[in-house]
Write a protein that holds these residues in place. Structure first.
Motif, PDB file in Angstrom:
ATOM      1  N   LEU A  38     -10.029  66.753  83.913  1.00 12.46           N
ATOM      2  CA  LEU A  38      -8.949  66.408  83.012  1.00 12.46           C
ATOM      3  C   LEU A  38      -9.381  66.655  81.569  1.00 12.46           C
ATOM      4  O   LEU A  38     -10.511  66.346  81.187  1.00 12.46           O
ATOM      5  N   ALA A  39      -8.484  67.210  80.769  1.00 11.11           N
ATOM      6  CA  ALA A  39      -8.793  67.532  79.377  1.00 11.11           C
ATOM      7  C   ALA A  39      -9.023  66.263  78.567  1.00 11.11           C
ATOM      8  O   ALA A  39      -8.276  65.289  78.676  1.00 11.11           O
TER       9      ALA A  39
ATOM     10  N   LEU B 118     -15.799  66.005  76.649  1.00  9.33           N
ATOM     11  CA  LEU B 118     -15.058  67.262  76.713  1.00  9.33           C
ATOM     12  C   LEU B 118     -14.010  67.232  77.818  1.00  9.33           C
ATOM     13  O   LEU B 118     -12.894  67.714  77.647  1.00  9.33           O
ATOM     14  N   CYS B 119     -14.389  66.727  78.977  1.00 10.31           N
ATOM     15  CA  CYS B 119     -13.448  66.612  80.093  1.00 10.31           C
ATOM     16  C   CYS B 119     -13.976  65.589  81.079  1.00 10.31           C
ATOM     17  O   CYS B 119     -15.174  65.310  81.125  1.00 10.31           O
ATOM     18  N   THR B 120     -13.071  65.044  81.868  1.00  9.45           N
ATOM     19  CA  THR B 120     -13.402  64.031  82.864  1.00  9.45           C
ATOM     20  C   THR B 120     -13.277  64.627  84.250  1.00  9.45           C
ATOM     21  O   THR B 120     -12.260  65.241  84.585  1.00  9.45           O
ATOM     22  N   GLY B 121     -14.301  64.448  85.064  1.00 10.51           N
ATOM     23  CA  GLY B 121     -14.296  65.000  86.406  1.00 10.51           C
ATOM     24  C   GLY B 121     -13.446  64.186  87.364  1.00 10.51           C
ATOM     25  O   GLY B 121     -13.432  62.959  87.308  1.00 10.51           O
TER      26      GLY B 121
ATOM     27  N   SER C 119      -5.190  69.673  83.096  1.00  9.75           N
ATOM     28  CA  SER C 119      -6.389  69.767  83.914  1.00  9.75           C
ATOM     29  C   SER C 119      -6.719  71.225  84.222  1.00  9.75           C
ATOM     30  O   SER C 119      -5.876  72.113  84.069  1.00  9.75           O
ATOM     31  N   THR C 120      -7.955  71.452  84.646  1.00  9.85           N
ATOM     32  CA  THR C 120      -8.381  72.756  85.127  1.00  9.85           C
ATOM     33  C   THR C 120      -8.798  72.609  86.580  1.00  9.85           C
ATOM     34  O   THR C 120      -9.370  71.589  86.977  1.00  9.85           O
ATOM     35  N   TYR C 121      -8.496  73.627  87.377  1.00 10.69           N
ATOM     36  CA  TYR C 121      -8.744  73.546  88.809  1.00 10.69           C
ATOM     37  C   TYR C 121      -8.754  74.961  89.391  1.00 10.69           C
ATOM     38  O   TYR C 121      -8.413  75.935  88.717  1.00 10.69           O
TER      39      TYR C 121
ATOM     40  N   GLU D 174      -3.490  68.741  94.421  1.00 13.28           N
ATOM     41  CA  GLU D 174      -2.277  67.989  94.143  1.00 13.28           C
ATOM     42  C   GLU D 174      -2.360  67.415  92.726  1.00 13.28           C
ATOM     43  O   GLU D 174      -3.277  66.647  92.409  1.00 13.28           O
ATOM     44  N   ILE D 175      -1.428  67.796  91.879  1.00 15.14           N
ATOM     45  CA  ILE D 175      -1.432  67.345  90.490  1.00 15.14           C
ATOM     46  C   ILE D 175      -0.504  66.148  90.344  1.00 15.14           C
ATOM     47  O   ILE D 175       0.672  66.209  90.718  1.00 15.14           O
TER      48      ILE D 175
END
Length: 342
Positions: free
Chosen positions: A201-202, A184-187, A264-266, A255-256
């Motif tokens: 990350l998506a 689903l997403c990567t940490g 990404s989600t943050y 920092e993206i």
């Protein structure tokens, strides 16, 4: 399932880990004299020692699959906790309990297999969560931090109600999967000892995720008592307010990487602080969760107050000064600070 299998291969821990989550957990219970607490995957015992600080009268249990860890935990706790091998029979003989903490246990370090990213086996995850549910009393609280699969995917989740808190930011920083093993997403690790402000990350299945999958760590088992009230502030009793001595503002923005093609989600945080003396401080925090599609899916605020050495350490660090208190702690640690001149 009798003797439990090893899930997490990294069994390192340290004193005070997940302190905010444990402190919030303590406030979901009026007293601790008749409470029983299980540290599921107690490692070398530091988590039990932290829990003893917050629950001085509770009955503590700790289990682990690593014999060396168990010996270290027994040496650290002495007779202050019942520490045993993680075996289903042994667990059932001691349950049910009021609180179970299961931190960084329901995961396996992610790996690439046949071109796909994989982690914990979903059937093993389901069996372990079912066991934990059977060991928890109605009215109890299950604390899960860093599970490869969100708790709500389990059939037992319908018996629970999440207990979100504005004091807890981004506690779950590992890769997330569904019950079919789809990523689903990567940490992505964040800043701080416990990656308190991480990003994800998506991946292919990110649209299945809910904000609580990455945010919630406390789950109330319905029944037995009323659901605890939300815990969103940490106000120090009798903090002196003798006029403001100093004030300041701070912000946190992950920092993206502009070259990263995945969304990404943050979490973003803004902080205003005032100090009433050299060792008392009042902080007002505001946060917002930015989702993969750029929308704001969760926002709120909290008040946090410090007094004594923690307040002094915060003020000195905010000024860019090596904190007197933190330096003293480092000098007395197993790995003290050494002068570069030596």
């Amino acid at each position: 399932m009798s003797r439990l299998p090893q899930l997490q291969s990294n069994n390192k821990t340290y004193l005070g880990r997940h302190w905010t989550e444990h402190s919030v957990l303590r406030r979901y219970f009026a007293g601790d004299r008749n409470l029983s607490i299980l540290s599921f995957g107690c490692s070398t015992g530091e988590e039990l020692l932290s829990l003893r600080t917050l629950f001085p009268s509770a009955q503590l249990f700790g289990c682990d699959v690593d014999w060396v860890n168990l010996q270290a935990a027994r040496a650290l706790l002495g007779g202050d906790a019942d520490i045993f091998e993680a075996d289903e029979r042994e667990l059932r003989a001691r349950g049910p309990v009021d609180i179970i903490v299961c931190n960084s246990v329901l995961l396996t370090p992610s790996r690439t297999d046949s071109g796909s990213r994989k982690a914990i086996e979903p059937s093993l995850w389901s069996d372990t969560v079912a066991l934990l549910d059977s060991l928890l009393k109605p009215g109890g609280v299950l604390q899960i931090i860093n599970s490869n699969i969100p708790f709500r995917y389990h059939s037992a989740a319908k018996l629970y109600s999440p207990l979100p808190s504005n004091l807890i930011y981004c506690p779950n920083f590992v890769d997330q999967f569904d019950l079919d093993g789809r990523l689903l997403c990567t940490g992505v690790g964040g800043m701080g000892w416990s990656s308190i402000l991480s990003r994800h990350l998506a991946e292919e299945g990110w649209r299945e995720l809910q904000v609580g999958d990455l945010q919630d760590v406390h789950f109330f088992k319905i029944g037995g008592r009323d659901q605890p009230a939300p815990v969103n502030d940490e106000i120090y009793p009798n903090l002196p307010h003798n006029g403001v001595w100093a004030r300041g503002t701070m912000s946190y923005r992950p920092e993206i990487d502009v070259s990263e093609s995945r969304a990404s989600t943050y979490t973003e945080v803004d902080l205003d602080w005032v100090t009433f003396a050299v060792d008392s401080i009042h902080l007002e925090r505001r946060f917002r969760r930015v989702w993969f599609d750029g929308s704001i899916v969760h926002e709120g605020g909290s008040i946090v107050e410090f007094a004594g050495p923690p307040a002094t350490a915060f003020i000195e660090a905010a000024l860019g000064k090596r904190s007197t208190r933190l330096t003293l702690d480092a000098l007395m640690s197993k790995h003290p600070i050494h002068s570069p001149s030596f």
